[in-house]
Design an enzyme around this catalytic site. Sequence first.
Site, PDB file in Angstrom:
ATOM      1  N   HIS A 140      -2.935 -29.634 -25.560  1.00  0.00           N
ATOM      2  CA  HIS A 140      -1.741 -30.991 -25.937  1.00  0.00           C
ATOM      3  C   HIS A 140      -1.562 -31.014 -24.617  1.00  0.00           C
ATOM      4  O   HIS A 140      -1.024 -31.489 -23.668  1.00  0.00           O
ATOM      5  CB  HIS A 140      -0.924 -30.837 -26.779  1.00  0.00           C
ATOM      6  CG  HIS A 140       0.379 -29.225 -26.904  1.00  0.00           C
ATOM      7  ND1 HIS A 140      -0.241 -28.457 -28.181  1.00  0.00           N
ATOM      8  CD2 HIS A 140       0.909 -29.021 -26.583  1.00  0.00           C
ATOM      9  CE1 HIS A 140       0.510 -27.851 -28.173  1.00  0.00           C
ATOM     10  NE2 HIS A 140       1.429 -28.229 -26.284  1.00  0.00           N
ATOM     11  N   ASP A 170      -6.760 -27.070 -30.717  1.00  0.00           N
ATOM     12  CA  ASP A 170      -5.893 -27.079 -29.919  1.00  0.00           C
ATOM     13  C   ASP A 170      -6.080 -26.360 -28.570  1.00  0.00           C
ATOM     14  O   ASP A 170      -4.647 -25.585 -27.981  1.00  0.00           O
ATOM     15  CB  ASP A 170      -4.417 -27.015 -30.688  1.00  0.00           C
ATOM     16  CG  ASP A 170      -3.283 -26.811 -29.342  1.00  0.00           C
ATOM     17  OD1 ASP A 170      -3.957 -29.174 -28.203  1.00  0.00           O
ATOM     18  OD2 ASP A 170      -2.090 -26.995 -28.947  1.00  0.00           O
ATOM     19  N   SER A 251       3.864 -23.738 -24.468  1.00  0.00           N
ATOM     20  CA  SER A 251       2.528 -23.874 -25.119  1.00  0.00           C
ATOM     21  C   SER A 251       1.870 -23.557 -24.001  1.00  0.00           C
ATOM     22  O   SER A 251       1.071 -23.912 -23.045  1.00  0.00           O
ATOM     23  CB  SER A 251       2.085 -25.420 -24.931  1.00  0.00           C
ATOM     24  OG  SER A 251       3.529 -25.973 -25.968  1.00  0.00           O
TER      25      SER A 251
END
Length: 510
Positions: A140, A170, A251
Amino acid sequence: MKSTFKKLLPFAFVGILSGATTVGVQQYLGHDSNNGDQSYFTKSTNASFVGMNTATVGDDFVKASKTTVPAVVTIKNYQNRASSRASDQDLFDFFFGDPFGGKGQQRQKQQQQQAPDNIPSGLGSGVIISPDGYIISNNHVVAGANKLEVVLSNKKSYIATLVGTDPNTDISLLKIEEKGLPFLNFANSDNVEVGQWVLAVGNPLGLNSTVTAGIISAKGRGIGILSGQGKATNPIESFIQTDAAINPGNSGGALVNVNGDLIGINSAISSTNGYYQGYGFAVPANLARKIIEDIKKFGIVQRGFLGVNSLDLSNDQQVAYYNKEKKTNLKTGSGVYITGLPDNSGAQDAGMKVGDIITKIDGANITDFADLSIAIGSKRPGDKVQVTYSRNGKENLTTVTLKDQKGGTSTRTKADLSVTEKIGAEFQSLDDRTKAYYGLTSGIVAKNVIEGSEMAKAGIVDNYIITDINGKPVNSQKDVESILNKFSGTVQIKYMDDYGRNYTRGFKMP
Protein backbone atom coordinates in the site's frame (compact mmCIF):
# COMPACT_ATOMS: atom_id res chain seq x y z
CA MET A 1 -28.62 -12.76 6.01
CA LYS A 2 -26.67 -14.53 3.27
CA SER A 3 -24.54 -11.45 2.56
CA THR A 4 -23.81 -11.04 6.26
CA PHE A 5 -22.95 -14.70 6.52
CA LYS A 6 -20.58 -14.49 3.60
CA LYS A 7 -18.92 -11.47 5.11
CA LEU A 8 -18.36 -13.12 8.45
CA LEU A 9 -17.53 -16.57 7.11
CA PRO A 10 -14.87 -16.49 4.39
CA PHE A 11 -14.82 -19.98 2.89
CA ALA A 12 -11.38 -19.12 1.62
CA PHE A 13 -8.90 -21.38 -0.08
CA VAL A 14 -6.12 -21.77 2.39
CA GLY A 15 -3.38 -20.19 0.35
CA ILE A 16 0.21 -19.39 0.49
CA LEU A 17 1.67 -16.21 1.60
CA SER A 18 -0.11 -13.13 2.48
CA GLY A 19 0.05 -10.22 4.85
CA ALA A 20 -1.00 -6.73 5.87
CA THR A 21 -0.95 -2.87 5.87
CA THR A 22 -0.42 0.12 8.26
CA VAL A 23 -4.09 0.83 8.26
CA GLY A 24 -6.80 1.33 10.85
CA VAL A 25 -8.67 -1.93 11.39
CA GLN A 26 -11.99 -0.11 11.36
CA GLN A 27 -10.90 2.13 8.48
CA TYR A 28 -9.15 -0.04 5.86
CA LEU A 29 -10.42 1.55 2.67
CA GLY A 30 -9.59 1.26 -1.06
CA HIS A 31 -6.20 1.64 -2.75
CA ASP A 32 -4.42 4.93 -2.76
CA SER A 33 -2.89 5.95 -0.31
CA ASN A 34 18.11 -17.74 -6.99
CA ASN A 35 20.22 -19.10 -5.12
CA GLY A 36 22.76 -16.32 -5.45
CA ASP A 37 20.51 -14.06 -3.43
CA GLN A 38 20.49 -16.12 -0.28
CA SER A 39 23.27 -14.08 1.33
CA TYR A 40 20.89 -11.12 1.38
CA PHE A 41 18.48 -13.01 3.57
CA THR A 42 20.78 -14.06 6.38
CA LYS A 43 19.07 -15.59 9.39
CA SER A 44 20.23 -14.29 12.73
CA THR A 45 21.81 -17.00 14.85
CA ASN A 46 22.63 -14.97 17.94
CA ALA A 47 19.20 -13.69 18.94
CA SER A 48 18.74 -13.15 22.67
CA PHE A 49 16.10 -11.69 24.92
CA VAL A 50 16.79 -8.53 26.87
CA GLY A 51 16.93 -8.85 30.63
CA MET A 52 14.92 -6.74 33.01
CA ASN A 53 17.94 -4.84 34.27
CA THR A 54 17.29 -1.19 33.36
CA ALA A 55 20.84 -0.40 32.29
CA THR A 56 20.96 -3.48 30.09
CA VAL A 57 17.66 -2.56 28.45
CA GLY A 58 18.91 0.94 27.71
CA ASP A 59 22.19 -0.32 26.29
CA ASP A 60 20.44 -2.85 24.08
CA PHE A 61 17.99 -0.27 22.77
CA VAL A 62 20.88 2.02 21.81
CA LYS A 63 22.67 -0.81 20.02
CA ALA A 64 19.55 -1.85 18.12
CA SER A 65 18.74 1.74 17.20
CA LYS A 66 22.23 2.38 15.82
CA THR A 67 21.96 -0.76 13.72
CA THR A 68 18.45 -0.16 12.45
CA VAL A 69 18.06 3.56 11.77
CA PRO A 70 20.57 3.74 8.85
CA ALA A 71 18.79 0.84 7.13
CA VAL A 72 15.27 2.32 7.31
CA VAL A 73 14.30 4.69 4.50
CA THR A 74 11.54 7.11 3.62
CA ILE A 75 9.50 6.22 0.53
CA LYS A 76 7.68 8.99 -1.34
CA ASN A 77 4.83 7.95 -3.61
CA TYR A 78 4.21 10.31 -6.55
CA GLN A 79 1.04 9.95 -8.58
CA ASN A 80 -0.43 11.69 -11.60
CA ARG A 81 -3.14 13.73 -9.93
CA ALA A 82 -4.69 14.76 -13.21
CA SER A 83 -5.60 11.16 -13.94
CA SER A 84 -6.60 10.14 -10.41
CA ARG A 85 -10.24 9.36 -9.84
CA ALA A 86 -12.25 12.07 -8.13
CA SER A 87 -13.36 9.68 -5.41
CA ASP A 88 -9.86 8.63 -4.45
CA GLN A 89 -8.47 9.64 -1.08
CA ASP A 90 -4.81 10.30 -0.42
CA LEU A 91 -2.75 7.58 1.23
CA PHE A 92 -3.10 9.06 4.69
CA ASP A 93 -6.91 9.19 4.66
CA PHE A 94 -7.08 5.93 2.77
CA PHE A 95 -5.21 3.86 5.29
CA PHE A 96 -6.14 5.59 8.53
CA GLY A 97 -9.59 7.01 7.95
CA ASP A 98 -10.53 10.66 7.90
CA PRO A 99 -9.32 12.49 11.04
CA PHE A 100 -10.75 15.77 9.76
CA GLY A 101 -14.35 15.26 10.80
CA GLY A 102 -15.72 14.30 7.40
CA LYS A 103 -13.84 17.01 5.50
CA GLY A 104 -11.15 14.66 4.21
CA GLN A 105 -12.67 14.22 0.76
CA GLN A 106 -13.09 17.98 0.33
CA ARG A 107 -9.48 18.53 1.44
CA GLN A 108 -8.30 15.82 -0.96
CA LYS A 109 -10.14 17.35 -3.91
CA GLN A 110 -8.50 20.69 -3.16
CA GLN A 111 -5.12 18.98 -3.09
CA GLN A 112 -5.82 17.41 -6.49
CA GLN A 113 -6.63 20.82 -7.95
CA GLN A 114 -3.87 22.83 -6.29
CA ALA A 115 -0.92 20.61 -5.40
CA PRO A 116 1.85 20.41 -8.02
CA ASP A 117 2.99 17.04 -9.32
CA ASN A 118 6.33 17.33 -7.47
CA ILE A 119 4.54 16.92 -4.14
CA PRO A 120 4.21 13.25 -3.10
CA SER A 121 0.74 11.79 -2.70
CA GLY A 122 1.89 9.67 0.23
CA LEU A 123 4.81 8.89 2.50
CA GLY A 124 5.84 5.59 4.00
CA SER A 125 8.87 3.64 5.15
CA GLY A 126 11.03 0.82 3.85
CA VAL A 127 13.88 -1.42 5.01
CA ILE A 128 17.13 -2.00 3.12
CA ILE A 129 17.71 -5.76 3.02
CA SER A 130 20.84 -6.00 0.87
CA PRO A 131 23.98 -3.87 0.36
CA ASP A 132 23.16 -3.39 -3.33
CA GLY A 133 19.90 -1.58 -2.75
CA TYR A 134 16.97 -4.00 -2.40
CA ILE A 135 14.29 -2.52 -0.15
CA ILE A 136 11.23 -4.17 1.36
CA SER A 137 8.08 -2.18 2.13
CA ASN A 138 4.29 -2.49 2.07
CA ASN A 139 2.27 -2.83 -1.11
CA HIS A 140 0.00 0.00 0.00
CA VAL A 141 2.98 2.36 0.34
CA VAL A 142 3.80 1.99 -3.36
CA ALA A 143 0.29 1.44 -4.77
CA GLY A 144 -0.67 3.67 -7.70
CA ALA A 145 2.73 5.35 -7.98
CA ASN A 146 4.16 6.58 -11.25
CA LYS A 147 7.38 7.51 -9.43
CA LEU A 148 8.90 6.26 -6.19
CA GLU A 149 11.58 8.24 -4.39
CA VAL A 150 13.68 6.68 -1.64
CA VAL A 151 15.40 8.92 0.89
CA LEU A 152 18.04 7.44 3.18
CA SER A 153 18.53 8.47 6.79
CA ASN A 154 21.51 10.57 5.61
CA LYS A 155 19.09 12.48 3.31
CA LYS A 156 20.55 11.05 0.09
CA SER A 157 17.78 10.52 -2.44
CA TYR A 158 17.21 7.94 -5.22
CA ILE A 159 14.51 7.09 -7.74
CA ALA A 160 13.52 3.48 -7.08
CA THR A 161 12.43 0.70 -9.41
CA LEU A 162 9.44 -1.33 -8.27
CA VAL A 163 10.57 -4.95 -8.64
CA GLY A 164 7.32 -6.55 -7.54
CA THR A 165 4.41 -6.49 -5.14
CA ASP A 166 2.05 -8.91 -3.42
CA PRO A 167 -1.29 -7.46 -2.32
CA ASN A 168 -2.10 -10.70 -0.50
CA THR A 169 0.63 -9.96 2.02
CA ASP A 170 0.86 -6.20 1.48
CA ILE A 171 4.56 -6.67 0.75
CA SER A 172 6.55 -4.93 -2.00
CA LEU A 173 10.14 -5.04 -3.22
CA LEU A 174 12.00 -1.98 -4.55
CA LYS A 175 15.52 -1.48 -5.89
CA ILE A 176 17.83 1.53 -5.93
CA GLU A 177 21.15 1.65 -7.77
CA GLU A 178 23.77 1.89 -5.03
CA LYS A 179 26.35 -0.32 -3.36
CA GLY A 180 27.69 -0.70 0.16
CA LEU A 181 24.42 0.25 1.83
CA PRO A 182 23.63 -0.61 5.46
CA PHE A 183 21.04 -3.38 5.67
CA LEU A 184 19.19 -5.54 8.17
CA ASN A 185 19.30 -9.31 8.57
CA PHE A 186 16.10 -11.31 8.76
CA ALA A 187 15.62 -13.02 12.12
CA ASN A 188 13.57 -16.21 12.49
CA SER A 189 10.21 -14.73 13.44
CA ASP A 190 8.95 -18.14 14.55
CA ASN A 191 11.26 -17.84 17.56
CA VAL A 192 9.96 -14.52 18.88
CA GLU A 193 8.10 -14.68 22.19
CA VAL A 194 5.24 -12.76 23.70
CA GLY A 195 6.72 -10.26 26.16
CA GLN A 196 9.96 -9.87 24.19
CA TRP A 197 11.30 -6.33 23.82
CA VAL A 198 11.09 -4.87 20.31
CA LEU A 199 11.69 -1.57 18.53
CA ALA A 200 9.61 -0.06 15.73
CA VAL A 201 11.62 2.16 13.38
CA GLY A 202 10.13 4.31 10.65
CA ASN A 203 8.97 7.77 9.65
CA PRO A 204 5.64 8.46 11.39
CA LEU A 205 3.82 11.73 10.75
CA GLY A 206 6.83 13.05 8.80
CA LEU A 207 9.20 12.54 11.73
CA ASN A 208 12.11 10.78 10.04
CA SER A 209 14.08 7.99 11.73
CA THR A 210 11.80 7.65 14.73
CA VAL A 211 12.44 4.77 17.15
CA THR A 212 9.75 3.54 19.54
CA ALA A 213 10.00 0.68 22.04
CA GLY A 214 7.53 -1.90 23.28
CA ILE A 215 6.98 -5.59 23.61
CA ILE A 216 5.43 -8.32 21.52
CA SER A 217 1.84 -8.40 22.72
CA ALA A 218 0.66 -11.44 20.76
CA LYS A 219 1.44 -13.65 17.78
CA GLY A 220 -0.70 -15.06 14.99
CA ARG A 221 -3.24 -12.24 14.97
CA GLY A 222 -5.87 -12.26 12.23
CA ILE A 223 -7.55 -8.84 12.23
CA GLY A 224 -9.64 -9.01 9.07
CA ILE A 225 -7.98 -6.19 7.14
CA LEU A 226 -7.09 -7.93 3.90
CA SER A 227 -9.94 -10.43 3.81
CA GLY A 228 -12.51 -7.85 4.91
CA GLN A 229 -11.67 -5.37 2.18
CA GLY A 230 -11.44 -7.92 -0.60
CA LYS A 231 -8.39 -6.41 -2.30
CA ALA A 232 -6.41 -9.54 -1.58
CA THR A 233 -7.54 -12.61 -3.47
CA ASN A 234 -5.96 -15.08 -1.03
CA PRO A 235 -4.99 -13.12 2.08
CA ILE A 236 -2.90 -14.36 4.96
CA GLU A 237 -3.24 -12.55 8.25
CA SER A 238 -1.05 -13.87 11.02
CA PHE A 239 0.46 -10.70 12.41
CA ILE A 240 2.90 -10.04 15.20
CA GLN A 241 1.11 -7.65 17.57
CA THR A 242 3.15 -5.03 19.41
CA ASP A 243 2.52 -2.06 21.69
CA ALA A 244 5.50 -0.15 20.26
CA ALA A 245 4.00 3.09 18.94
CA ILE A 246 3.12 2.94 15.22
CA ASN A 247 1.49 5.81 13.35
CA PRO A 248 0.86 6.96 9.75
CA GLY A 249 4.22 6.88 7.96
CA ASN A 250 5.47 3.79 9.80
CA SER A 251 4.06 1.61 7.02
CA GLY A 252 6.80 -0.62 5.64
CA GLY A 253 9.21 0.17 8.47
CA ALA A 254 11.14 -2.25 10.65
CA LEU A 255 10.14 -4.17 13.75
CA VAL A 256 13.42 -5.41 15.23
CA ASN A 257 14.66 -7.30 18.26
CA VAL A 258 17.26 -5.86 20.63
CA ASN A 259 20.06 -7.02 18.31
CA GLY A 260 18.64 -4.98 15.46
CA ASP A 261 17.53 -8.06 13.51
CA LEU A 262 14.36 -7.77 11.44
CA ILE A 263 11.45 -9.74 12.91
CA GLY A 264 8.61 -7.98 11.08
CA ILE A 265 7.44 -5.27 8.68
CA ASN A 266 5.19 -2.78 10.47
CA SER A 267 1.93 -2.82 8.59
CA ALA A 268 -1.27 -2.21 10.52
CA ILE A 269 -2.85 -0.52 13.51
CA SER A 270 -6.13 -1.07 15.31
CA SER A 271 -7.49 2.33 16.15
CA THR A 272 -10.73 4.27 16.50
CA ASN A 273 -9.18 7.56 15.39
CA GLY A 274 -6.47 6.57 12.89
CA TYR A 275 -3.60 7.10 15.34
CA TYR A 276 -1.70 4.89 17.77
CA GLN A 277 -3.83 3.48 20.57
CA GLY A 278 -1.54 0.67 21.69
CA TYR A 279 -2.18 -1.95 19.01
CA GLY A 280 0.26 -2.30 16.12
CA PHE A 281 0.72 -5.22 13.75
CA ALA A 282 3.64 -6.44 11.65
CA VAL A 283 4.02 -9.02 8.89
CA PRO A 284 6.28 -11.76 10.33
CA ALA A 285 9.81 -11.69 8.89
CA ASN A 286 9.66 -15.31 7.75
CA LEU A 287 6.59 -14.64 5.63
CA ALA A 288 7.95 -11.35 4.26
CA ARG A 289 11.26 -12.99 3.43
CA LYS A 290 9.58 -15.79 1.51
CA ILE A 291 7.60 -13.29 -0.56
CA ILE A 292 10.74 -11.33 -1.44
CA GLU A 293 12.71 -14.44 -2.33
CA ASP A 294 9.93 -15.52 -4.69
CA ILE A 295 9.77 -12.12 -6.38
CA LYS A 296 13.53 -12.01 -6.85
CA LYS A 297 13.90 -15.58 -8.10
CA PHE A 298 10.69 -16.21 -10.07
CA GLY A 299 9.27 -12.73 -10.72
CA ILE A 300 6.01 -13.77 -9.05
CA VAL A 301 4.97 -15.18 -5.69
CA GLN A 302 4.72 -18.96 -5.60
CA ARG A 303 1.46 -19.88 -3.89
CA GLY A 304 0.75 -23.34 -2.55
CA PHE A 305 -2.79 -24.27 -1.55
CA LEU A 306 -4.07 -26.93 0.80
CA GLY A 307 -7.31 -26.90 -1.14
CA VAL A 308 -10.09 -26.62 1.44
CA ASN A 309 -13.00 -24.34 2.18
CA SER A 310 -12.97 -23.76 5.90
CA LEU A 311 -14.63 -22.51 9.07
CA ASP A 312 -12.64 -21.11 11.98
CA LEU A 313 -14.04 -22.93 15.00
CA SER A 314 -12.48 -20.37 17.35
CA ASN A 315 -14.70 -17.64 15.89
CA ASP A 316 -17.98 -17.66 17.80
CA GLN A 317 -19.80 -15.48 15.26
CA GLN A 318 -18.71 -17.53 12.28
CA VAL A 319 -19.78 -20.76 13.95
CA ALA A 320 -23.15 -19.29 14.98
CA TYR A 321 -23.92 -18.05 11.47
CA TYR A 322 -22.79 -21.34 9.94
CA ASN A 323 -25.03 -23.31 12.27
CA LYS A 324 -27.99 -21.08 11.48
CA GLU A 325 -27.43 -21.15 7.72
CA LYS A 326 -26.64 -24.85 7.44
CA LYS A 327 -28.89 -26.00 10.31
CA THR A 328 -25.97 -27.71 12.03
CA ASN A 329 -24.88 -27.83 15.66
CA LEU A 330 -21.12 -27.29 15.54
CA LYS A 331 -19.38 -26.37 18.78
CA THR A 332 -16.86 -23.55 19.06
CA GLY A 333 -13.36 -24.56 20.02
CA SER A 334 -9.91 -25.03 18.55
CA GLY A 335 -9.12 -25.94 14.95
CA VAL A 336 -10.36 -25.37 11.41
CA TYR A 337 -13.45 -27.24 10.17
CA ILE A 338 -13.53 -28.29 6.50
CA THR A 339 -16.76 -27.16 4.82
CA GLY A 340 -15.79 -28.12 1.27
CA LEU A 341 -13.04 -29.55 -0.92
CA PRO A 342 -12.71 -28.47 -4.56
CA ASP A 343 -12.21 -31.28 -7.03
CA ASN A 344 -8.63 -32.52 -7.40
CA SER A 345 -7.39 -30.40 -4.51
CA GLY A 346 -4.39 -31.61 -2.54
CA ALA A 347 -6.49 -32.23 0.56
CA GLN A 348 -9.05 -34.26 -1.40
CA ASP A 349 -6.28 -36.31 -3.02
CA ALA A 350 -4.96 -37.07 0.48
CA GLY A 351 -8.33 -38.47 1.59
CA MET A 352 -9.63 -35.57 3.65
CA LYS A 353 -13.38 -34.99 3.76
CA VAL A 354 -15.98 -32.38 4.64
CA GLY A 355 -16.41 -32.39 8.42
CA ASP A 356 -12.77 -33.07 9.23
CA ILE A 357 -11.20 -30.68 11.73
CA ILE A 358 -7.59 -29.65 11.05
CA THR A 359 -5.67 -29.54 14.33
CA LYS A 360 -1.98 -29.58 13.30
CA ILE A 361 0.25 -28.83 10.33
CA ASP A 362 3.71 -30.43 10.45
CA GLY A 363 3.19 -31.00 14.16
CA ALA A 364 2.39 -27.37 14.95
CA ASN A 365 -0.97 -26.72 16.61
CA ILE A 366 -3.67 -25.10 14.49
CA THR A 367 -6.02 -23.25 16.81
CA ASP A 368 -7.57 -20.86 14.29
CA PHE A 369 -7.54 -19.76 10.65
CA ALA A 370 -4.55 -17.43 11.19
CA ASP A 371 -2.46 -20.43 12.30
CA LEU A 372 -3.49 -22.38 9.22
CA SER A 373 -2.78 -19.42 6.93
CA ILE A 374 0.77 -18.91 8.11
CA ALA A 375 1.50 -22.64 8.18
CA ILE A 376 0.54 -23.03 4.52
CA GLY A 377 1.71 -19.53 3.63
CA SER A 378 5.35 -20.48 4.06
CA LYS A 379 5.07 -23.24 1.44
CA ARG A 380 5.19 -23.47 -2.36
CA PRO A 381 3.38 -25.67 -4.89
CA GLY A 382 4.76 -29.19 -4.72
CA ASP A 383 5.69 -28.93 -1.05
CA LYS A 384 4.33 -31.69 1.19
CA VAL A 385 2.81 -31.03 4.61
CA GLN A 386 1.76 -33.43 7.38
CA VAL A 387 -1.84 -32.68 8.32
CA THR A 388 -3.31 -33.92 11.60
CA TYR A 389 -7.10 -33.87 11.63
CA SER A 390 -9.99 -35.13 13.70
CA ARG A 391 -12.77 -37.20 12.13
CA ASN A 392 -15.65 -38.39 14.29
CA GLY A 393 -13.51 -37.79 17.36
CA LYS A 394 -10.58 -39.87 16.09
CA GLU A 395 -7.20 -38.32 15.28
CA ASN A 396 -5.79 -39.01 11.82
CA LEU A 397 -2.57 -38.09 10.01
CA THR A 398 -2.10 -37.63 6.26
CA THR A 399 0.40 -36.10 3.84
CA VAL A 400 -0.91 -33.40 1.50
CA THR A 401 0.93 -32.20 -1.62
CA LEU A 402 0.17 -28.52 -2.08
CA LYS A 403 -1.00 -27.27 -5.47
CA ASP A 404 -1.33 -23.89 -7.15
CA GLN A 405 -4.71 -22.47 -8.12
CA LYS A 406 -4.61 -24.26 -11.46
CA GLY A 407 -3.87 -27.62 -9.84
CA GLY A 408 -0.17 -27.64 -10.66
CA THR A 409 2.55 -28.80 -8.31
CA SER A 410 5.57 -27.03 -9.84
CA THR A 411 6.80 -23.46 -9.55
CA ARG A 412 6.04 -20.97 -12.31
CA THR A 413 7.66 -17.82 -13.68
CA LYS A 414 6.14 -14.78 -15.35
CA ALA A 415 6.60 -16.48 -18.73
CA ASP A 416 4.25 -19.26 -17.59
CA LEU A 417 1.39 -16.92 -16.74
CA SER A 418 -1.70 -16.46 -18.85
CA VAL A 419 -2.45 -13.03 -20.32
CA THR A 420 -5.10 -12.29 -17.73
CA GLU A 421 -2.74 -13.30 -14.93
CA LYS A 422 -0.06 -10.98 -16.32
CA ILE A 423 -2.31 -7.94 -16.57
CA GLY A 424 -4.15 -8.70 -13.32
CA ALA A 425 -7.85 -9.05 -14.12
CA GLU A 426 -10.54 -11.38 -15.39
CA PHE A 427 -13.31 -10.52 -17.84
CA GLN A 428 -16.97 -11.35 -18.45
CA SER A 429 -18.86 -10.89 -21.69
CA LEU A 430 -21.21 -7.91 -21.79
CA ASP A 431 -24.88 -8.76 -22.27
CA ASP A 432 -26.78 -7.35 -25.23
CA ARG A 433 -29.07 -5.24 -23.05
CA THR A 434 -26.14 -3.35 -21.52
CA LYS A 435 -24.52 -2.92 -24.92
CA ALA A 436 -27.72 -1.40 -26.25
CA TYR A 437 -28.09 0.89 -23.21
CA TYR A 438 -24.61 2.38 -23.73
CA GLY A 439 -24.77 2.25 -27.51
CA LEU A 440 -21.90 -0.23 -27.74
CA THR A 441 -21.14 -2.84 -30.37
CA SER A 442 -18.53 -4.60 -28.22
CA GLY A 443 -17.50 -4.85 -24.60
CA ILE A 444 -16.38 -6.96 -21.66
CA VAL A 445 -16.69 -6.30 -17.94
CA ALA A 446 -13.57 -6.24 -15.75
CA LYS A 447 -13.73 -8.53 -12.73
CA ASN A 448 -11.34 -9.36 -9.88
CA VAL A 449 -8.95 -6.56 -10.80
CA ILE A 450 -5.85 -7.07 -8.68
CA GLU A 451 -4.57 -4.08 -6.77
CA GLY A 452 -1.26 -2.88 -8.21
CA SER A 453 -1.77 -4.79 -11.48
CA GLU A 454 -1.33 -3.29 -14.95
CA MET A 455 -5.09 -2.99 -15.31
CA ALA A 456 -5.37 -1.20 -11.99
CA LYS A 457 -2.54 1.17 -12.92
CA ALA A 458 -4.48 2.07 -16.07
CA GLY A 459 -7.36 3.18 -13.83
CA ILE A 460 -9.59 0.15 -14.35
CA VAL A 461 -11.55 -1.28 -11.43
CA ASP A 462 -14.19 -3.99 -11.13
CA ASN A 463 -17.27 -3.51 -13.36
CA TYR A 464 -15.67 -1.05 -15.78
CA ILE A 465 -16.47 -1.88 -19.40
CA ILE A 466 -13.60 -2.43 -21.83
CA THR A 467 -14.53 -1.99 -25.48
CA ASP A 468 -11.24 -2.14 -27.40
CA ILE A 469 -7.70 -3.41 -26.89
CA ASN A 470 -5.02 -2.30 -29.32
CA GLY A 471 -7.73 -0.99 -31.63
CA LYS A 472 -9.59 -4.30 -31.78
CA PRO A 473 -13.07 -4.86 -30.30
CA VAL A 474 -13.29 -7.36 -27.44
CA ASN A 475 -16.34 -9.43 -26.50
CA SER A 476 -14.87 -12.19 -24.34
CA GLN A 477 -11.90 -13.09 -22.18
CA LYS A 478 -10.77 -15.30 -25.06
CA ASP A 479 -10.49 -12.17 -27.22
CA VAL A 480 -8.18 -10.57 -24.65
CA GLU A 481 -5.98 -13.65 -24.56
CA SER A 482 -5.85 -13.78 -28.36
CA ILE A 483 -4.94 -10.12 -28.83
CA LEU A 484 -2.26 -9.97 -26.13
CA ASN A 485 -0.80 -13.46 -26.34
CA LYS A 486 2.93 -13.11 -27.14
CA PHE A 487 2.41 -9.35 -27.53
CA SER A 488 5.16 -7.05 -26.33
CA GLY A 489 5.14 -3.30 -26.16
CA THR A 490 2.50 -0.76 -25.15
CA VAL A 491 -1.07 -1.95 -24.78
CA GLN A 492 -3.84 0.56 -25.57
CA ILE A 493 -7.16 0.07 -23.80
CA LYS A 494 -10.42 1.91 -24.30
CA TYR A 495 -12.88 1.61 -21.43
CA MET A 496 -15.93 3.14 -19.80
CA ASP A 497 -16.41 3.92 -16.11
CA ASP A 498 -19.53 3.62 -13.93
CA TYR A 499 -20.84 6.96 -15.20
CA GLY A 500 -20.46 6.17 -18.91
CA ARG A 501 -17.35 8.31 -19.31
CA ASN A 502 -14.86 7.00 -21.87
CA TYR A 503 -11.11 6.78 -21.40
CA THR A 504 -8.09 5.65 -23.39
CA ARG A 505 -5.16 4.45 -21.31
CA GLY A 506 -2.18 2.19 -21.77
CA PHE A 507 0.53 0.14 -20.12
CA LYS A 508 3.59 -1.80 -21.13
CA MET A 509 2.85 -5.50 -21.45
CA PRO A 510 4.68 -7.30 -18.63
